[in-house]
Design an enzyme around this catalytic site. Structure first.
Site, PDB file in Angstrom:
ATOM      1  N   LYS A 170       5.949  81.730  53.648  1.00 31.53           N
ATOM      2  CA  LYS A 170       7.302  81.448  53.498  1.00 31.53           C
ATOM      3  C   LYS A 170       7.876  81.502  52.687  1.00 31.53           C
ATOM      4  O   LYS A 170       7.920  80.933  51.408  1.00 31.53           O
ATOM      5  CB  LYS A 170       7.163  79.458  54.315  1.00 31.53           C
ATOM      6  CG  LYS A 170       8.525  78.755  53.963  1.00 31.53           C
ATOM      7  CD  LYS A 170       9.072  78.162  53.884  1.00 31.53           C
ATOM      8  CE  LYS A 170       9.480  77.634  52.374  1.00 31.53           C
ATOM      9  NZ  LYS A 170      10.580  78.133  52.919  1.00 31.53           N
ATOM     10  N   GLU A 248       2.270  76.438  40.129  1.00 30.71           N
ATOM     11  CA  GLU A 248       2.760  77.212  39.400  1.00 30.71           C
ATOM     12  C   GLU A 248       4.662  76.343  40.042  1.00 30.71           C
ATOM     13  O   GLU A 248       5.042  76.136  40.457  1.00 30.71           O
ATOM     14  CB  GLU A 248       3.057  78.737  39.621  1.00 30.71           C
ATOM     15  CG  GLU A 248       1.928  79.424  39.072  1.00 30.71           C
ATOM     16  CD  GLU A 248       1.618  78.816  37.838  1.00 30.71           C
ATOM     17  OE1 GLU A 248       1.722  78.478  37.296  1.00 30.71           O
ATOM     18  OE2 GLU A 248      -0.158  79.208  37.530  1.00 30.71           O
ATOM     19  N   CYS A 282      10.196  80.719  35.194  1.00 28.02           N
ATOM     20  CA  CYS A 282       9.687  79.447  34.467  1.00 28.02           C
ATOM     21  C   CYS A 282       9.084  79.565  33.517  1.00 28.02           C
ATOM     22  O   CYS A 282       8.590  78.736  32.579  1.00 28.02           O
ATOM     23  CB  CYS A 282       8.692  79.130  35.331  1.00 28.02           C
ATOM     24  SG  CYS A 282       7.914  80.918  36.355  1.00 28.02           S
ATOM     25  N   GLU A 383      13.757  70.707  32.548  1.00 30.09           N
ATOM     26  CA  GLU A 383      13.533  72.310  32.899  1.00 30.09           C
ATOM     27  C   GLU A 383      14.721  72.476  33.746  1.00 30.09           C
ATOM     28  O   GLU A 383      15.816  71.466  33.922  1.00 30.09           O
ATOM     29  CB  GLU A 383      12.625  73.385  33.860  1.00 30.09           C
ATOM     30  CG  GLU A 383      12.831  74.276  34.135  1.00 30.09           C
ATOM     31  CD  GLU A 383      12.138  74.922  34.620  1.00 30.09           C
ATOM     32  OE1 GLU A 383      11.933  74.284  36.240  1.00 30.09           O
ATOM     33  OE2 GLU A 383      11.315  76.164  34.037  1.00 30.09           O
TER      34      GLU A 383
HETATM   35  P1  ADP Z   1      13.561  75.200  43.544  1.00 30.09           P
HETATM   36  O1  ADP Z   1      13.759  73.968  42.674  1.00 30.09           O
HETATM   37  O2  ADP Z   1      12.660  76.644  42.885  1.00 30.09           O
HETATM   38  O3  ADP Z   1      14.177  76.037  45.079  1.00 30.09           O
HETATM   39  P2  ADP Z   1      11.302  73.915  45.389  1.00 30.09           P
HETATM   40  O4  ADP Z   1      10.414  73.632  45.108  1.00 30.09           O
HETATM   41  O5  ADP Z   1      12.529  73.184  45.892  1.00 30.09           O
HETATM   42  O6  ADP Z   1      12.099  75.210  44.159  1.00 30.09           O
HETATM   43  O7  ADP Z   1      11.090  75.786  46.131  1.00 30.09           O
HETATM   44  C1  ADP Z   1      10.579  76.492  46.189  1.00 30.09           C
HETATM   45  C2  ADP Z   1       9.873  76.822  47.401  1.00 30.09           C
HETATM   46  O8  ADP Z   1       9.581  75.889  48.617  1.00 30.09           O
HETATM   47  C3  ADP Z   1      10.626  76.813  48.747  1.00 30.09           C
HETATM   48  O9  ADP Z   1      10.596  77.885  50.098  1.00 30.09           O
HETATM   49  C4  ADP Z   1      10.855  76.021  49.542  1.00 30.09           C
HETATM   50  O10 ADP Z   1      12.021  76.191  50.409  1.00 30.09           O
HETATM   51  C5  ADP Z   1       9.342  75.256  49.152  1.00 30.09           C
HETATM   52  N1  ADP Z   1       9.992  73.603  49.591  1.00 30.09           N
HETATM   53  C6  ADP Z   1      10.360  72.786  49.191  1.00 30.09           C
HETATM   54  N2  ADP Z   1      10.112  71.850  49.448  1.00 30.09           N
HETATM   55  C7  ADP Z   1       9.164  71.741  50.276  1.00 30.09           C
HETATM   56  C8  ADP Z   1       8.429  70.718  50.824  1.00 30.09           C
HETATM   57  N3  ADP Z   1       8.577  70.098  50.906  1.00 30.09           N
HETATM   58  N4  ADP Z   1       6.939  71.291  51.719  1.00 30.09           N
HETATM   59  C9  ADP Z   1       6.839  73.009  51.190  1.00 30.09           C
HETATM   60  N5  ADP Z   1       8.048  73.779  50.966  1.00 30.09           N
HETATM   61  C10 ADP Z   1       8.601  72.946  50.532  1.00 30.09           C
END
Ligand code: ADP
Length: 481
Positions: A170, A248, A282, A383
């Site tokens: 994903k 990470e 990062c 950050e």
């Molecule tokens: P960023 O601030 O870098 O967008 P996120 O942690 O929101 O960081 O997103 C990183 C990845 O995690 C993306 O692919 C996002 O869709 C996914 N993501 C965000 N929330 C969830 C969740 N609750 N469960 C699984 N994946 C998630």
């Protein structure tokens, strides 16, 4: 419409969101379908069903498939770099470097597939033999962020496949284009159907389904700390066996500049580490910890270097700093610039959004620099993930080391010095997974471990042969002939 790839087929349907170019918000790159819950479950079932075949594939079959992916990425380097720069906003030179790296990573793991190690030990019991082998873990869920749309998927998918696992991938919803292009390449290299699946969509909808399904044996995640914690909670809280997880997350990486540093080297490290890729790495150096003997000269030279940086359309010739990735991130960067000023730091360069550059509407932000920052300020602890850095003035090397380590994070840390003794001292005592001496905190090799300490990472290292720690399951067999 770009579709999801499930069980060896391009799946119809699903809502689609437009992929918008942050350098020119009038430019839509394409529409990418969100996988439905049913499609995600289908992908998981297909991955589970593919495991016996892929797990039983020969090292040569795996090596050939991964090598073919690497070769195609490298052959299409210009086209893929253009797409990456267009959807993510990093300058074309950075995008080209990322595509090169993604191709090299697939080639590296093609080699690793031929070198899966084991051990044979004499037993403590007479006549017995102990054989230690590495087997696939099972179905691996891979969840990636938007800042490296091709390299991070590559460094998770390539080892997952090399060690015989099946993948449900994903990508970040903000940058599905590079991920889709990678999936399209993977669809043509002869993997058994279901071995690799692409499910696009939001974290809340698609990501959560991967976290909560007992068919997923392992989750490799890169993204925010908040989501990282959610991944961990789901892994231990779900019904059925726990999944293993590798996280990470953030960084608040220090670059220490000591009095004896070569000033040109220090400036190059600061400009590259803090501002290239629009500070959206990062491993970016967001804290510049500078001893007082060189402080004023360093700040003066850095401001001069920032003035010369060309901010513009990621794909325009000569652009060094592209736009911020989207409106939300730009808003967050501007909020931190405001917070820094209210906390009492001095904004000595930048700070303003540029609604247009060369007539193109985009999420542009001037590279921004604070001085007079102190370690307890929010701009030095949280950050930001934008082209924003803060200089912290310190008395000497001892204080520099203490300030550098005064953080909840520990991904990368750098020191600029011409003293071998100081270099050795900082290399030993900086509390980070990666230490850089006279080199930017960002920018790493593809064949050695990547990862951090404290709040930055959890679980085994990524990349290089260390990737086998996460993507294989160790079996100890006792054999009495
Ligand atoms: P960023 O601030 O870098 O967008 P996120 O942690 O929101 O960081 O997103 C990183 C990845 O995690 C993306 O692919 C996002 O869709 C996914 N993501 C965000 N929330 C969830 C969740 N609750 N469960 C699984 N994946 C998630």
């Amino acid at each position: 419409m770009h579709r999801n790839y499930i069980a060896g087929e391009w799946a119809e349907g699903g809502d689609a969101t437009p992929n918008i170019n942050p350098s020119d918000t009038d430019d839509t790159i394409g529409h990418y379908a969100h996988a439905s819950a049913e499609q995600v479950r289908h992908a998981l079932a297909a991955a589970e069903a593919a495991l016996p075949r892929w797990g039983a594939s020969t090292p040569q079959q795996r090596a050939d498939a991964l090598d073919a992916v690497g070769s195609e990425i490298l052959a299409r380097r210009d086209e893929l770099a253009d797409l990456l720069a267009r959807e993510e906003g990093k300058a074309l030179s950075d995008a080209r470097a990322e595509v090169l790296r993604a191709g090299q990573i697939f080639k590296f793991f093609a080699g690793e597939a031929l070198r899966i190690p084991g051990e044979l030990l004499a037993s403590t019991r007479p006549g017995m033999c102990v054989e230690i082998t590495r087997e696939p873990v099972g179905v691996v869920g891979i969840i990636t962020p938007w800042n490296f749309p091709l390299a991070i998927p590559a460094w998770k998918i390539a080892p997952a496949l090399a060690y015989g696992n099946a993948v449900v991938f994903k990508p970040a919803e903000l940058v599905p284009g590079s991920a889709w292009a990678l999936a399209e390449i993977l669809s043509r290299v002869g993997l058994p159907h279901g071995t690799f699946n692409l499910v696009m969509g939001t974290g809340r909808a698609v990501g959560e389904l991967l976290l909560n399904d007992a068919r997923v044996a392992a989750i490799s995640f890169t993204g925010s700390e908040t989501t990282g914690r959610r991944v961990a909670q789901a892994a231990v809280g779900r019904a059925g066996p726990m999944s293993r997880f590798q996280l990470e997350m953030g960084g608040k990486n220090p670059l220490v500049v000591l009095d004896d540093a070569d000033l040109d080297v220090a400036i190059q490290c600061a400009v590259n580490g803090a501002y290239y890729s629009t500070g959206q790495r990062c491993t970016a150096s967001s804290r510049l910890v500078v001893t007082e003997g060189v402080h004023d000269r360093f700040v003066e030279a850095l401001v001069e270097a920032l003035r010369a940086l060309r901010v513009g359309d990621a794909r325009a010739p000569g652009t060094e700093i592209g736009p911020v990735v989207d409106a939300n991130q730009l808003q967050r960067d501007l909020e931190y610039i405001d917070i820094g000023q209210r906390e009492g730091a001095s904004l000595v360069f930048g700070g303003a959004a540029l609604p247009q550059v060369d007539g193109r509407p985009g999420y542009y932000l001037q590279p921004s620099l604070f001085t007079d920052a102190s370690p307890d300020m929010r701009i030095c602890r949280e950050e930001i993930f934008g082209p924003v850095a803060a200089v912290i003035r310190v008395r000497d090397a001892d204080e520099a080391l203490a300030v550098a380590n005064d953080t909840d994070y520990g991904l990368s840390a750098g020191v600029c010095t011409s003293s071998l003794k100081m270099a050795a001292h900082f290399r030993r005592h900086l509390q980070a997974g990666m230490v850089m001496v006279n080199a930017p905190t960002a920018g790493v090799d593809l064949h050695v471990p990547f990862g951090g300490r404290k709040g930055s990472s959890f679980g085994p290292r990524e990349q290089g042969r260390y990737a086998s720690e996460f993507f294989t399951s160790v079996k100890t067999a006792y054999v009495q002939p």
